[in-house]
Write a protein that holds these residues in place. Structure first.
Motif, PDB file in Angstrom:
ATOM      1  N   VAL A  22       3.826   6.401   0.631  1.00 51.46           N
ATOM      2  CA  VAL A  22       3.486   5.773  -0.639  1.00 51.46           C
ATOM      3  C   VAL A  22       2.010   6.010  -0.919  1.00 51.46           C
ATOM      4  O   VAL A  22       1.623   6.375  -2.020  1.00 51.46           O
ATOM      5  N   ARG A  23       1.189   5.799   0.090  1.00 50.71           N
ATOM      6  CA  ARG A  23      -0.240   6.115   0.000  1.00 50.71           C
ATOM      7  C   ARG A  23      -0.774   6.288   1.411  1.00 50.71           C
ATOM      8  O   ARG A  23      -0.179   5.827   2.377  1.00 50.71           O
ATOM      9  N   VAL A  32      -0.934  -1.546  -4.383  1.00 51.49           N
ATOM     10  CA  VAL A  32      -0.065  -0.451  -4.797  1.00 51.49           C
ATOM     11  C   VAL A  32       0.525  -0.792  -6.163  1.00 51.49           C
ATOM     12  O   VAL A  32       1.092  -1.867  -6.348  1.00 51.49           O
ATOM     13  N   LYS A  33       0.395   0.122  -7.099  1.00 51.18           N
ATOM     14  CA  LYS A  33       0.887  -0.117  -8.456  1.00 51.18           C
ATOM     15  C   LYS A  33       2.405   0.018  -8.503  1.00 51.18           C
ATOM     16  O   LYS A  33       3.000   0.815  -7.781  1.00 51.18           O
ATOM     17  N   ALA A  34       3.007  -0.770  -9.386  1.00 49.16           N
ATOM     18  CA  ALA A  34       4.465  -0.746  -9.549  1.00 49.16           C
ATOM     19  C   ALA A  34       4.951   0.649  -9.925  1.00 49.16           C
ATOM     20  O   ALA A  34       6.009   1.091  -9.459  1.00 49.16           O
ATOM     21  N   SER A  35       4.193   1.353 -10.735  1.00 54.23           N
ATOM     22  CA  SER A  35       4.603   2.695 -11.157  1.00 54.23           C
ATOM     23  C   SER A  35       4.665   3.662  -9.968  1.00 54.23           C
ATOM     24  O   SER A  35       5.543   4.536  -9.921  1.00 54.23           O
ATOM     25  N   ILE A  37       5.303   2.717  -6.793  1.00 50.77           N
ATOM     26  CA  ILE A  37       6.516   2.320  -6.048  1.00 50.77           C
ATOM     27  C   ILE A  37       7.760   2.880  -6.728  1.00 50.77           C
ATOM     28  O   ILE A  37       8.652   3.414  -6.074  1.00 50.77           O
ATOM     29  N   GLU A  38       7.814   2.762  -8.051  1.00 49.30           N
ATOM     30  CA  GLU A  38       8.965   3.278  -8.795  1.00 49.30           C
ATOM     31  C   GLU A  38       9.147   4.776  -8.563  1.00 49.30           C
ATOM     32  O   GLU A  38      10.267   5.242  -8.298  1.00 49.30           O
ATOM     33  N   VAL A  40       8.154   6.612  -6.047  1.00 49.66           N
ATOM     34  CA  VAL A  40       8.556   6.883  -4.663  1.00 49.66           C
ATOM     35  C   VAL A  40      10.031   6.540  -4.453  1.00 49.66           C
ATOM     36  O   VAL A  40      10.776   7.302  -3.832  1.00 49.66           O
ATOM     37  N   VAL A  41      10.474   5.410  -4.997  1.00 51.24           N
ATOM     38  CA  VAL A  41      11.884   5.020  -4.861  1.00 51.24           C
ATOM     39  C   VAL A  41      12.778   6.028  -5.569  1.00 51.24           C
ATOM     40  O   VAL A  41      13.819   6.439  -5.034  1.00 51.24           O
TER      41      VAL A  41
END
Length: 87
Positions: A22-23, A32-35, A37-38, A40-41
């Protein structure tokens, strides 16, 4: 616990091959920004890399369950240790 994170990350990434970064660890101080995470998912769910990671995780899970069942190697070692300690 926090000092184990770099070692755990290396184990998951380099040895088990079950990781999507993720980072980087050096950037751990920020949120960590929601965008991120989105993205990466989404990458995990819809990529060949994600499929490979899922397959590897399933195999590792099966091996762990087998090892910890009665007669499994981890269970035998634990039982042996307990028997040694309580004698």
């Amino acid at each position: 616990m926090h000092s184990d994170q770099p070692s755990n990350a290396a184990l998951v990434a380099d040895v088990l091959k079950t990781e999507i970064v993720v980072r980087e660890w050096k950037d751990r101080a920020g949120v960590v920004k929601a965008s991120l995470i989105e993205s990466v998912v989404r990458r995990f769910m819809a990529s060949e890399e994600g499929c490979r990671i899922k397959e590897t995780a399933e195999k590792l899970g099966a091996a762990v369950r087998e090892a910890t069942e009665a007669g499994g190697v981890s269970r035998i070692e634990l039982d042996s240790f307990i028997a040694h300690v309580i004698r």
